[in-house]
Write an enzyme that holds these catalytic residues in place. Structure first.
Site, PDB file in Angstrom:
ATOM      1  N   CYS A  35      49.262  24.450 -34.655  1.00 42.79           N
ATOM      2  CA  CYS A  35      49.668  22.865 -35.041  1.00 42.79           C
ATOM      3  C   CYS A  35      50.085  22.672 -33.661  1.00 42.79           C
ATOM      4  O   CYS A  35      50.719  23.319 -33.626  1.00 42.79           O
ATOM      5  CB  CYS A  35      50.256  22.025 -36.050  1.00 42.79           C
TER       6      CYS A  35
ATOM      7  N   GLY B 164      41.914  20.557 -36.104  1.00 41.05           N
ATOM      8  CA  GLY B 164      43.009  20.639 -34.903  1.00 41.05           C
ATOM      9  C   GLY B 164      43.927  20.894 -35.896  1.00 41.05           C
ATOM     10  O   GLY B 164      45.130  21.716 -35.011  1.00 41.05           O
ATOM     11  N   CYS B 165      44.772  20.180 -36.127  1.00 42.00           N
ATOM     12  CA  CYS B 165      46.286  19.673 -36.874  1.00 42.00           C
ATOM     13  C   CYS B 165      45.962  19.076 -38.235  1.00 42.00           C
ATOM     14  O   CYS B 165      45.159  18.019 -38.423  1.00 42.00           O
ATOM     15  CB  CYS B 165      47.077  18.733 -35.817  1.00 42.00           C
ATOM     16  N   ALA B 166      47.230  19.969 -38.881  1.00 41.93           N
ATOM     17  CA  ALA B 166      47.324  19.058 -40.677  1.00 41.93           C
ATOM     18  C   ALA B 166      48.240  18.237 -41.032  1.00 41.93           C
ATOM     19  O   ALA B 166      48.649  18.118 -41.447  1.00 41.93           O
ATOM     20  CB  ALA B 166      48.182  20.285 -41.075  1.00 41.93           C
TER      21      ALA B 166
END
Lengths: 295, 295
Positions: A121, B120-122
């Site tokens: 992340c 790609g990112c949480a």
């Protein structure tokens, strides 16, 4: 509800719209006497920002100017740079998403791909990226007159706003000398700044002769964003953090806080401050001005 | 600097430590008269939180109780659940990191791995995860006496704090009836709440008979965190957002805001509020109490 007096939005390019039905809601409850009372409260909605196909963040916002918010956020996080050409900004009210599209993939997306292979992340890096942007950043040594600051503070406090209507909201105002130009409000202090940044980006506004006024605290993030926007002066009714002051001094930002009535404290850029007004000539802020310090 | 009067920290398990040298710094500047002035400002430091080998977020914090902050943040984001056993919390002051280690990999890490393969990112999912946690959450129908709220408000305002010392900081206080127990402060409103949550987790504190008091606004995130912590009452000097009120009503949280002197507004849980005090018997808040509304 408190009413602003001598309300005046002359010269504003964008002023708050406290009457907008979508931004506040009347809620019924009970006051301290047990009497039923109906008060106006600000709306708060999630807005998920995408950079091309990349989900970036979900911001909580009142929901006005989602396009400026997305542009300004991506710019202030340096996910969008001068190298990028924004081709479209698509807002979907139903999906609560806004997608910023660029002609070519951005560095950030590449960086994110690398990053996701390692820690998964990019959140942790965002702040680092913002700091990076400050390396040998030096703001123009713009002079500021205290007469401007007093005039802006008085004008902004008289401007009808969601704050005066419903409270629990932050305001950020882009100003030139004594004239407030773009007054954005949001539940998130940083959203208000990002919306101003998005407006400046969209309209090619020159930051060098501007002053940024905020109701929020002068934290490191607020100072960094102002510096990245190229604005040489940041003023607030509220207080400071140590790192915010440090960064302001490094980049040559004039930093003025705790500004109420005739009082203020300047912790950076004193040498660029032109004291052309006798503070005693400024009547101290009326108690019931409606403004309170954003702690 | 403002001094708290009749300062009293009797009965506190954790009270603010305004004298702690690491939390504030004296900064020299100039006041509105041009006179040199030295003011105390709060420190602000990045702290990167890891869950096992997973970098989660970089928070800006004053830097006290990093272990409680990390535990509380991960718990409130539901990245840590009852299913997880925390084996160690390692804070590295130099690296500005805190690592929370669990006996086994957490669901969140698995979810993140999936997630990172897609968007790609949480980040965007964090809020969704918090909301998920609220599904059919119902808080205990705990009664609250207005006499408790008035007593807490008075006690907390008299407590020496970084706010009174330096301003520009938020406070959150875990209380039982008339007794403030754990008073956390931070530059980030949510950090203060997360530090309280971390303390509760570490000390197995029962939330059912507690009251949470905050100087910050009653936003959706504040309401959700309080509900996830299992605390049935949330009170604040500050205002509301519409979504915050909505969620409070859904989960049965008693929500009291705009609490100053004898005044307050209850927008959720009126039926659980026992009005055992005549507001007229409460002297209204002195103007110079030092507290200002967190807009």
């Amino acid at each position: 509800m408190q009413l602003a007096r001598d309300s005046d939005t002359t010269g504003y390019l964008i002023a708050p719209d406290p009457a907008a039905p979508r931004l506040t809601r009347a809620v019924t409850g009970h006051d301290h006497t047990g009497a039923e009372t109906k008060i106006s409260v600000v709306e708060e909605r999630p807005l998920t920002i995408y950079l091309n196909s990349q989900e970036i963040v979900t911001a909580m916002t009142i929901g006005d100017y989602p396009d400026y918010l997305a542009l300004g956020f991506l710019r202030n996080q340096r996910m969008l740079t001068d190298a990028d050409t924004v081709t479209r900004v698509d807002y979907d009210e139903e999906l609560e998403t806004v997608v910023v599209r660029t002609a070519n993939p951005t560095n950030h997306e590449d960086k994110l791909k690398k990053k996701t292979r390692t820690s998964g992340c990019a959140v942790g890096t965002v702040f680092g990226d913002m700091m990076e942007g400050l390396e040998d950043a030096q703001l123009p040594a713009a002079e500021v007159r205290t007469s401007w600051l007093y005039a802006l503070s008085a004008a902004i406090n008289r401007t009808p706003s969601l704050y005066l209507e419903a409270g629990a909201i932050h305001g950020t105002v882009l100003c030139h000398q004594t004239q407030p130009l773009v007054y954005m409000e949001d539940v998130g202090r940083h959203n208000a700044v990002d919306k101003v940044a998005g407006w400046m980006l969209q309209n090619g506004s020159d930051p060098a002769d501007k002053i940024l006024y905020t109701t929020g605290r002068l934290t490191s993030e607020m100072v960094i964003k102002t510096a990245l926007m190229g604005i040489p002066v940041l003023a607030s009714r509220s207080g400071f953090t140590a790192w915010g002051v440090e960064i302001a001094r490094e980049v040559g930002l004039t930093l003025i806080g705790r500004m109420r009535g005739q009082r203020f404290v300047c912790l950076s850029g004193e040498e660029r401050l032109i004291r052309d007004t006798d503070p005693a000539s400024i009547t101290d802020e009326p108690r019931k001005s409606g403004r309170k310090g954003a702690a």
